[in-house]
Design an enzyme around this catalytic site. Sequence first.
Site, short mmCIF file in Angstrom:
data_model
loop_
_atom_site.label_atom_id
_atom_site.label_comp_id
_atom_site.label_asym_id
_atom_site.label_seq_id
_atom_site.Cartn_x
_atom_site.Cartn_y
_atom_site.Cartn_z
N HIS A 17 -11.12 -4.79 11.78
CA HIS A 17 -10.01 -5.36 11.00
C HIS A 17 -9.62 -6.66 11.68
O HIS A 17 -8.69 -6.71 12.48
CB HIS A 17 -8.84 -4.38 10.97
CG HIS A 17 -7.72 -4.81 10.07
ND1 HIS A 17 -6.42 -4.46 10.27
CD2 HIS A 17 -7.72 -5.56 8.93
CE1 HIS A 17 -5.66 -4.98 9.32
NE2 HIS A 17 -6.44 -5.64 8.49
N ARG A 55 1.35 -12.22 -2.01
CA ARG A 55 -0.07 -12.35 -1.65
C ARG A 55 -0.79 -13.37 -2.52
O ARG A 55 -0.44 -13.57 -3.69
CB ARG A 55 -0.77 -10.99 -1.80
CG ARG A 55 -0.31 -9.92 -0.84
CD ARG A 55 -0.98 -10.09 0.49
NE ARG A 55 -0.56 -9.08 1.45
CZ ARG A 55 -1.17 -8.88 2.61
NH1 ARG A 55 -2.22 -9.60 2.95
NH2 ARG A 55 -0.72 -7.95 3.45
N LYS A 97 -8.71 -2.36 0.44
CA LYS A 97 -8.55 -1.54 1.63
C LYS A 97 -9.30 -0.21 1.51
O LYS A 97 -9.76 0.34 2.52
CB LYS A 97 -7.07 -1.29 1.91
CG LYS A 97 -6.36 -2.52 2.45
CD LYS A 97 -7.06 -3.10 3.68
CE LYS A 97 -6.31 -4.28 4.27
NZ LYS A 97 -7.06 -4.91 5.39
N ASP A 121 -10.32 -11.14 7.17
CA ASP A 121 -9.70 -9.82 7.32
C ASP A 121 -10.64 -8.69 7.75
O ASP A 121 -10.22 -7.80 8.48
CB ASP A 121 -9.05 -9.42 5.99
CG ASP A 121 -8.05 -8.28 6.15
OD1 ASP A 121 -7.26 -8.31 7.10
OD2 ASP A 121 -8.07 -7.36 5.31
N ARG A 166 0.83 -1.20 0.00
CA ARG A 166 0.00 0.00 0.00
C ARG A 166 0.87 1.25 0.00
O ARG A 166 2.02 1.24 0.43
CB ARG A 166 -0.91 0.02 1.23
CG ARG A 166 -2.00 -1.03 1.23
CD ARG A 166 -2.92 -0.88 2.44
NE ARG A 166 -2.21 -1.01 3.70
CZ ARG A 166 -1.89 -0.02 4.51
NH1 ARG A 166 -2.20 1.22 4.17
NH2 ARG A 166 -1.25 -0.24 5.63
N LYS A 189 -3.66 -13.30 11.19
CA LYS A 189 -5.13 -13.37 11.14
C LYS A 189 -5.61 -14.47 10.21
O LYS A 189 -6.44 -15.31 10.58
CB LYS A 189 -5.72 -12.02 10.68
CG LYS A 189 -5.55 -10.87 11.62
CD LYS A 189 -6.41 -9.69 11.22
CE LYS A 189 -6.32 -9.31 9.77
NZ LYS A 189 -4.96 -8.96 9.31
N THR A 190 -5.08 -14.46 8.99
CA THR A 190 -5.53 -15.44 8.01
C THR A 190 -5.10 -16.84 8.40
O THR A 190 -5.89 -17.80 8.34
CB THR A 190 -4.97 -15.08 6.62
OG1 THR A 190 -5.43 -13.76 6.26
CG2 THR A 190 -5.43 -16.07 5.57
N SER A 210 -1.53 -6.63 9.11
CA SER A 210 -1.03 -7.57 8.11
C SER A 210 0.22 -8.27 8.61
O SER A 210 1.14 -7.65 9.15
CB SER A 210 -0.71 -6.80 6.83
OG SER A 210 -0.13 -7.65 5.88
#
Length: 528
Positions: free
Chosen positions: A217, A319, A198, A254, A56, A239-240, A235
């Site tokens: 988030h 990703r 995002k 997410d 980003r 989480k994933t 990130s």
Amino acid sequence: MNVTDLTNGLIQLVNGENAKHNLSVSQLVEKVLEKKEGVLTSTGAIRATTGAYTGRSPQDKFIVEEATTKNIINWGTVNQPISSEVFDQLYSKMISYLKERDEIFIFDGFAGADIRYQLPLKVINEFAWHNLFASQLFIPNNGEEMITNEQPFTILSAPHFKADPEVDGTKSETFIIISFEKRTILIGGTEYAGEMKKSVFSVMNLLLPENNILPMHCSANVGFEGDVALFFGLSGTGKTTLSADPNRRLIGDDEHGWSTSGVFNIEGGCYAKCINLTKEKEPQIYNAIRYGSVLENVVIDEFTREADYSNPFYTENTRAAYSLSAIDKTIVPSIAGHPQTIVFLTADAFGVLPPISKLSREQAMFHFLSGYTSKLAGTERGVTAPEATFSTCFGSPFLPLEATRYANMLGQKIDEHNVQVFLVNTGWTGGAYGEGKRMKLHYTRSMVQAAVEGDLDHIETVKDEIFGLNIPIHVPGVPDDVLQPHKTWNSQKEYFLKANELATKFKDNFKKFEHLSTHIEKLGGPIV
């Protein structure tokens, strides 16, 4: 530019001869290969590279300063204001630019699995692979009637259209601009597809609280008895990985909303970091990367077309984007009840936070507002090694409103539903980054499993003498010494120096919340 002019320009664009509407996955894959935008991997996924921008660009993200939002946006370095004149000029240029492309690709869908709160989306892409990405990450419109009559939020994404800062009023050639009044997002000068997802999350972070829904988030999953768990974190904190549990069903990886009925996924897919991905450690994610999914910046063998997930040649921020339908155990639609467990994930680069600790309500509020973690390499431009940072609510780059608005909503829901909250450190142990080692994934999985299954609700704890955190003395499958970080360091002196350094950072960061009740810091923060 008034709304009528904007609408007319958009109508001409979407009705143009070059506009390809809602192509199937197979058609988009064919377009990607035809245009040489990507290559087909051995599993059938599309691999694309994003050039100079592999993460980003937060410094290039803006919100248009408009009458309806001027007094509610938390303006600053995150929510940077930009004028309507700048937006209108870039919008007009982008419409003209996209009209001149041989083909553009349009996806119609939604954000929000709960149909009562869905946001209609129209995603218009210069690249076919970006449109494929949108079809994986957002919820497709399969022809069903919508409850809402809302005008869609439109994304115009043209990576090869670059701004001229001196003429266009941007900071660089790259720009991500949200206009809430005109319900439009402009993205130019970057090929990083994550900017689309995002930006939509930022939009939902303003719209959902208007309906008394907490945007989060976080990832979420549910046990087979209906027990819901949430995993907050930036990130790269897990989480994933941790929500993709073969013993539980995935709600989403997410972004979620928490309404008066329970939680719902904002997206229709997952966007997983895949550096060092292996089938043994993360089988659900590994197996989801198949036909229709998109790999960003992953090294591919020239002959076999097999992915080399261990190779960071392009970036550490590799990703994989894939539909929820690629995961074996999911909830359809992605809606569940109220959470019983919340896990805050942090990747502590100092290596001093416990791998798991139980939080009181005040500690939960303190650590939610603090949002401590380490930015991991590649997730933003310029980040090449872990950097300690505080990201309010574990998502400050995406929060248009004052942070305490979200924190107060979370505190109320924790009280209302008697939620158990844990802080889990997936970062370093036995030393700081560069000296210690990353916490073993199977240890973290064991700790999370014990937390969500209620095994830690009544277990004896010991209080950390610096952070005041309640550390379980035993977790099945984890060596007891690992649970107390000072026991993993060779030098106790170095440990306490680093721990006190981090405690001071916590206290300094929390000064911006002095307008809150002081008991949150006194009862929830470090005790030294």
